[in-house]
Enzyme design. Sequence first.
Site, short mmCIF file in Angstrom:
data_model
loop_
_atom_site.label_atom_id
_atom_site.label_comp_id
_atom_site.label_asym_id
_atom_site.label_seq_id
_atom_site.Cartn_x
_atom_site.Cartn_y
_atom_site.Cartn_z
N LYS A 191 16.90 -10.97 -9.40
CA LYS A 191 17.44 -11.49 -10.65
C LYS A 191 18.28 -12.75 -10.41
CE LYS A 191 18.89 -8.40 -13.51
NZ LYS A 191 17.83 -8.44 -14.52
N ARG A 229 24.92 -7.29 -14.33
CA ARG A 229 23.58 -6.73 -14.09
C ARG A 229 23.32 -6.56 -12.60
NH1 ARG A 229 19.76 -7.67 -18.40
NH2 ARG A 229 20.72 -8.69 -20.19
N GLY A 273 15.00 -0.24 -14.08
CA GLY A 273 15.72 0.90 -14.65
C GLY A 273 16.42 1.79 -13.66
N MET A 331 18.84 0.98 -11.40
CA MET A 331 20.27 0.73 -11.25
C MET A 331 20.86 0.33 -12.60
SD MET A 331 20.23 -1.08 -7.53
CE MET A 331 18.93 -2.20 -8.01
N ARG A 386 10.91 -12.94 -12.63
CA ARG A 386 10.62 -12.32 -11.34
C ARG A 386 9.12 -12.04 -11.29
NH1 ARG A 386 13.49 -6.45 -12.58
NH2 ARG A 386 12.12 -5.84 -14.29
N HIS A 408 10.32 1.85 -20.16
CA HIS A 408 10.53 2.41 -18.82
C HIS A 408 9.31 3.19 -18.35
CE1 HIS A 408 11.88 5.58 -16.00
NE2 HIS A 408 12.61 4.60 -15.50
N GLU A 411 -6.91 13.12 21.93
CA GLU A 411 -5.92 13.69 21.01
C GLU A 411 -4.83 14.46 21.74
OE1 GLU A 411 -8.21 16.37 18.43
OE2 GLU A 411 -9.78 16.28 19.94
N SER A 469 -12.21 7.87 20.70
CA SER A 469 -11.73 7.88 19.33
C SER A 469 -10.42 8.66 19.32
CB SER A 469 -12.73 8.54 18.38
OG SER A 469 -12.24 8.51 17.05
N GLY A 515 -7.65 10.82 18.08
CA GLY A 515 -7.41 11.78 17.01
C GLY A 515 -5.92 11.91 16.79
N ASP A 560 -3.94 15.45 15.70
CA ASP A 560 -3.55 16.38 16.76
C ASP A 560 -2.59 15.73 17.74
OD1 ASP A 560 -4.46 18.92 16.26
OD2 ASP A 560 -6.45 18.56 17.08
N CYS A 604 -9.60 8.07 14.27
CA CYS A 604 -10.19 8.79 13.15
C CYS A 604 -9.23 9.79 12.52
CB CYS A 604 -11.48 9.50 13.58
SG CYS A 604 -11.25 10.67 14.93
N TYR A 625 -12.22 -0.23 15.92
CA TYR A 625 -12.35 0.13 14.51
C TYR A 625 -11.35 1.22 14.15
CZ TYR A 625 -14.84 4.29 16.15
OH TYR A 625 -15.16 5.48 16.77
#
Length: 921
Positions: free
Chosen positions: A55, A125, A134, A136, A369, A484, A783, A802, A804, A807, A869, A889
């Site tokens: 603001k 404000r 809304g 604060m 804003r 709001h 993992e 890959s 995991g 886990d 993954c 990836y």
Amino acid sequence: MARKKVVSKVRTKAAGKAVPKKPSSASRRAAKYVYYFGGGRAEGRAGMKELLGGKGAGLAEMTTLGIPVPPGFTITTEACILYYQKNRQYPQGMWDQVVRSLRRLEQEMDLRLGDPERPLLVSVRSGARVSMPGMMDTVLNLGLNERTVEGLIRRTGNPRFAYDSYRRFVQMFGDVVMKVDKKLFEELLEARKQSRGVHLDTELTAEDLLGLLEEFKALVKEKAGRGFPEEPEEQLRMAINAVFESWNNPRAITYRRLHHIPGDWGTAVSVVAMVFGNMGEDSGTGVAFTRDPATGERRFFGEFLMNAQGEDVVAGIRTPVPIAELNRTMPRVYTELERIYKKLERHYRDMLDLEFTIQEGKLYMLQTRVGKRTARAAIKIAVDMVREKLISKSEAIMRIVPKELDQLLHPTFDPKAPVRAMAKGIGSAGAAVGKVVFTAERAEELFRQGEKIILVRNETSPEDVGGMAASEGILTARGGATSHAAVVGRGMGKCVVVGCGDLEVHEEEGYFRVKGTELVLREGEFISLNGNTGEVVQGVVALIEPDLFPEFETLMRWADEVRTLGVRANADTPKDARNAIKFGAEGIGLCRTEHMFFGEDRIPIVREMIMARDKEARERALERLLPFQRQDFLEIFEVMDGKPVTIRLLDPPLHEFLPKRAELYEEQVELRTRHGDEARIREIEYILARVRALEEFNPMLGHRGCRLGITFPEIYEMQVQAIFEAAVEGARRGVRVHPEVMIPLTGTLEEMRLTRESTVRVAEAVLKNAGVRVPYSVGTMIELPRAALIADKIAQEAEFFSFGTNDMTQMTFGYSRDDAAKFLPYYLEKGILPADPFQVLDQEGVGEMVRLGVERGKRTRKDLKLGICGEHGGEPSSVEFFHRVGLTYVSCSPYMLPLARLAAAQAKIREAYKGDVSSSV
């Protein structure tokens, strides 16, 4: 994966770079806590949001642009932080700077705070560095007392206006600063209107308001234990304290938690000369957006109210009028407003949220804003602005918050479903179905019980934010598109219908009535909301998945041109695979074969295999499962034609496939009670014995993963046979097949060597017998922490890793995923953990394991393919980490693919520009 590696040059913001983080040691700038603006000049600028809040920075910038802004000053966020550090004391010198700025303001306005003849009134404000609508507190009309209200009457000749301003001030100050429940003020106001036989606040006379004012002051004295303060400078000090304190009110804390906003940012406080929208029918106030925040359409969008102050619009107390009507009622003001909004949008190069007041025909801008918007609108606006040559492609990519793309995947009403609306309001995009509740507390309670609910209110308030977050959708009887409920709900990605005047909501009694009908709905009954039309429907309406729109495809294409991190999907069925392709998957990074075992036609055979008394019986059951698995794999290969498919061999412990012990006991007791089938009783006894034999104290650390494949090699052999027979059949049909066989839960080199040898032996036998060759690879899921630490050894046998991370998080923290919910909320609340580590990657612990695994694995095998993954594969900050450590990836659920693609592109852009990127103004 050929990809155009282009990163468009990111333009610097017109308003300047963001200020750096505040220095820890004292500095020249740190001693300045108040920044003045007015008279066409300002001490701050738009790029100082971290210090002045959104603001304050916006007010300063508009002032320097020559836009009509009431003068004032902003107290910095740094002062707020020090206020808390100093046990609710101002930092040294702050109050002196406030007084000096106040005198400067008085001189500029030719008014004085507390002067009974020429009183200055100000607003106080809040304004954090990011928008928290809304959450604060604000106080308007500060400076009024029994003497200055008379001066205001003499200056304006308008007693009604003066008393209306004074009663508003007492109500807001009493609520925000003196903590008197605002409902008590509202009850007095409503009683006064009823006694006068009127419906609107504006219909009350000056005498009515004067009487109401006395009632308000008596209420404050009764509830607060002291009289209403008369001295304006005391009022100002108390209001500044209250705004600082509002940074840590419950609703602000909840909002920060939901939106991952740090608690140590603090709020700025802007003290601004009052301009009045409640001086009569030539005055008013409004909220507007430079483009439609729901759709992104390039049109001026907003609402206003005549003879009103700002809270009347956002609180939903009166239903506002569309901004286009202002062109009819006050064309000169509308033309000026249109000129200003276009100037500001060109300057900021973004869609803006504006607040304005008209005082006796003169326009003042109170705020600008970057506006909150739906994900759909954000994408359309970003793409349109590239085409309008306002921003670059890289800026467009950076302006989209990846998590908000979830909004695009919300369902909509099935157009074939019979729908009869019982009421209609103003809607946002999407649709929702759920049980009616009337309080935020009840919404949160039912959400924890797994219910889908719709929060129904007359209007929402900031205190409702927790319940709004727990709801599928939100319905209010009052308010407009900038109320709001609309603004906060839209920011949360919720389906919201507001301003539904056909509803008569009785929140305390727990029901709502549709006006003009006998239809009454109570808590627990189902309703459906259509955010696209604003319709409210009784009962459950079928929903369908949304279609992706052209601008979305354009943005995703731009993201794909930039990113270097691949994106795959976790997909276990052909349907999952088709969704993965739809959302841009470059392959399947995790196909969980156990998910194929739970079909009604398969689970009996799986249980027969588990219950087998010897290897021969187990192999007979596996032979019956083989065709099912082969067909599943074939269909997935056909869908993913040409794309790699990583297939994880059976991972969970076998007891997960067996009936629950309680269910077996129940059936056994019933059979014995009625002297039922003896053969079935004996069968149940055997099953119970097997269930007990397979039970483990810590099944996630027990007989699962490669341990299962090693002790029962025939299970993995069947699965590998099914994979390669499917691959052969696919190849014969002209499908380009790339299977990647993944061994789960490897923790030692010997485990990997043994399972790899078995896999290759079966695969080669199938391919040799068929006379067909398909490219394939064998790798493992990393993992276990030990696997990451010895990744250089495991890479001798594994062609890909890959990670995991589900886990790995469990193993590294020692937290059970099934039981962590008992303490994780407390840990998050107390700041013991910054985020749920099962949702957001713990980079310093689990992430370090991933980094070590990458480095050590590549030390042995330089061409090692590296993926992830776990659930973190679509979480933006985690995706950025995976990009940094060099993964090939990420893999995530199909519906998270757009998030992952965008996050991967943003990671590349940040890397290219070392994090100095203009993502928003």
